[in-house]
Design an enzyme around this catalytic site. Structure first.
Site, PDB file in Angstrom:
ATOM      1  CB  SER A   1       3.991  -0.674   6.619  1.00 40.93           C
ATOM      2  OG  SER A   1       3.910   0.924   6.902  1.00 40.93           O
TER       3      SER A   1
ATOM      4  CB  SER B   1       6.266   2.550   7.485  1.00 43.41           C
ATOM      5  OG  SER B   1       6.110   1.665   8.697  1.00 43.41           O
TER       6      SER B   1
ATOM      7  CE  LYS C   1       2.375   2.375   4.180  1.00 46.51           C
ATOM      8  NZ  LYS C   1       3.159   2.815   5.418  1.00 46.51           N
TER       9      LYS C   1
END
Length: 558
Positions: free
Chosen positions: A207, A231, A132
């Protein structure tokens, strides 16, 4: 020279990302009405049959074995995943950074090491792992979707990056995130919107939405995400992959870039996302084997606990008892989620386990407590990250007026330290109340111990259209409680099975909105996952029970 505007900085960053893509890996763009993109990597002609075989090997343990025995070289595996990641990016816009040259150099070094020493360099030897866009790598930018962070090059690796390198992993891409991270969808002004590979009109979640979309398309089999309120779990559920949120500080977060950085009352948890449950386990074992507490002062000194993984305190995995949370008292899940719960219950009972209904306890208070803590700065953190003049994104809806600020995005007045202390005291009482309820189930499980794990939705719906996610009521409570949570893919939406019931009474405004947005035909084929919850710092227990649940589902389907 005048300072470039934030729009000019974004244009330059996008240009550099595009130029990093080898021209021979570009595909003919699919038409906009080609909503389903999962089949294109197989048919676009970019990947050889060997590369398709490599990237279609979902089981991470199998791939690692082939690397360790030199059946597949690190260079050919890395090349295959670099190519497939680029294909995925062209389909759903999931990448924020690519660094293939350094990845292939590392792969060549690992192949040479294996030849010279006859053994692997570490437990992740030769495995490409995606990240990420929060994990700095020395010499690279980590923008996290903020224009103001373009041009900031890391001077050292994040702790997790260092450990992955020690384990023999090959890092090759970083994936897209929403601006501020605090969204269950993925869109920012720098890289734009990440789409769902099953239907590009739908969100991949957030996210860690770039990560989930990439893994769903097998541009990666294993990646690192983060989770402060869902997330990792929401995008994993939306995209049909495995995702694991450990208790906070079990894995190292030192050196990451983050929103709400410094807020440690309900902090971010670092965890893996994978195409297979074996990938989740391998990741956890590998990082813990490298004593991460020696690189991150917040990481607890807790090596992998094999006794816990063997479920020695849980009947050795025999005749387990599960609690099932059918709804949280705030939003009733849509029909596909309900069916997934029913299927898991039947599978577990057929495997000799038992299930009891779990009554939700103070879930609204758990969510309110967390949100109050996260918003206690009055929006100062976001403002500091927008110094370039970039606007704050207030809606994930593509048609939203950027000047319209919904009520839930309006900053609250900042809280005093004393007010935050009071929220921490409230959280402590909530944790104690939930612990007591969990322990009280000892009287009804029939095993002589409390429930072994809790099963619940990851969201009240499968993936939704862009801009339609509601508050993360099904994931935030476990952050407030600091409970580990594993998302397991269970099924897909089947319109003939998941018909919309008639309802005239609703638990809340959100409940009514969730009911009204459901259309079984539109979301046909979308993945559905569920959460498996354990008590704080029982990561090994949750993973072992996760294997039992997935095996029960597999046995039921055969």
């Amino acid at each position: 020279m005048s300072t470039p505007s934030w729009q000019e900085q974004v244009a330059d960053k996008r240009r550099r990302l595009q130029e990093a893509i080898p021209k021979e890996w570009l595909i003919t763009p699919p038409p906009d009405d080609k909503l389903y993109r999962m089949d294109i990597p197989e048919t676009c002609g970019i990947l050889t049959s060997r590369e398709l075989e490599i990237t279609n090997t979902a089981d991470v343990a199998v791939l690692l074995q082939k690397l360790a025995t030199s059946e597949w070289s690190s260079v050919e595996v890395t090349t295959a995943f670099c190519k497939r990641a680029i294909i995925a990016h062209q389909l759903v816009n999931c990448l924020a950074e690519v660094f293939f040259d350094r990845a292939l150099r590392r792969a060549a070094e690992l192949d040479e090491y294996l030849v010279q020493h006859g053994t692997v360099i570490g437990p992740l030897h030769g495995l490409p792992i995606s990240l990420k866009d929060q994990f700095p790598i020395k010499g690279l930018e980590t923008t996290m979707g903020y224009a103001a962070w373009i041009g900031k090059f890391a001077t050292e690796d994040a702790a997790l990056v260092q450990l992955l390198d020690e384990c023999g992993a090959i890092l090759y891409v970083r994936t897209n995130v929403p601006q501020t991270l605090m969204w269950a969808e993925t869109y920012n002004n720098v890289f734009g919107r990440t789409m769902h590979p099953h239907n590009i009109n739908y969100t991949s979640g957030g996210s860690s939405g770039g990560e989930s979309a990439l893994i769903a398309l097998h541009g990666s089999l294993l990646g690192a995400g983060s989770d402060i309120g869902g997330s990792i779990r929401i995008p994993s559920h939306f995209c049909g992959v495995f995702g694991f949120k450990p208790s906070c500080y079990r894995l190292p977060s030192y050196g990451i870039v983050n929103s709400l950085d410094g807020q440690e009352t309900i902090p971010t948890s670092i965890g893996p996302m994978s195409a297979s449950l074996s990938g989740i386990k391998v990741f956890m074992q590998a990082i813990l084997s490298r004593q991460p507490w020696r690189k991150d002062p917040n990481t607890i000194r807790a090596p992998w606990d094999q006794d816990a993984y063997a479920l020695k305190e849980h009947g050795n995995g025999q005749k387990l008892c599960f609690g099932i949370l059918w709804n949280d008292g705030i939003m009733i899940p849509q029909p596909p989620i309900r069916r997934a719960l029913e299927e898991v219950k039947r599978a577990l009972e057929q495997a000799g386990h038992t299930c009891i209904d779990w009554i939700p306890l103070k879930h609204g208070e758990l969510v309110a407590n967390a949100r109050s803590i996260w918003l206690s700065d009055g929006g100062a953190d976001y403002k500091e990250a927008l110094v370039s003049g970039e606007h704050l994104i207030n809606s994930m809806n593509p048609d939203a007026d950027p000047l319209d600020v919904p009520v839930f995005r309006r900053p609250r007045d900042p809280l005093s330290s004393f007010q935050v202390w009071k929220l921490s005291k409230e959280r402590r009482k909530l944790r104690k109340a939930y612990l007591d309820q969990w322990e009280s189930t000892k009287a009804v499980t029939g095993t002589g111990r409390p429930i072994d794990a809790l099963i619940c939705p990851a969201a009240p719906y499968p993936a939704v259209r862009h801009g339609q996610t509601r508050s993360s009521f099904y994931t935030i409570p476990w952050n407030t409680l600091n409970y580990p949570s594993l998302v397991i893919p269970v099924t897909k939406v089947v319109p003939s099975l998941d018909t919309k019931p008639e309802r005239h009474e609703f638990l809340s405004v959100d409940d009514e909105a969730v009911y009204n947005m459901y259309d079984s035909e539109r979301c046909s084929g979308l993945p559905v996952g569920l959460q498996l919850i354990g008590q704080a710092y029982q990561e090994e227990v949750v993973l072992a029970i996760g294997e039992i649940v997935t095996e029960a589902l597999r046995a039921k389907s055969t």
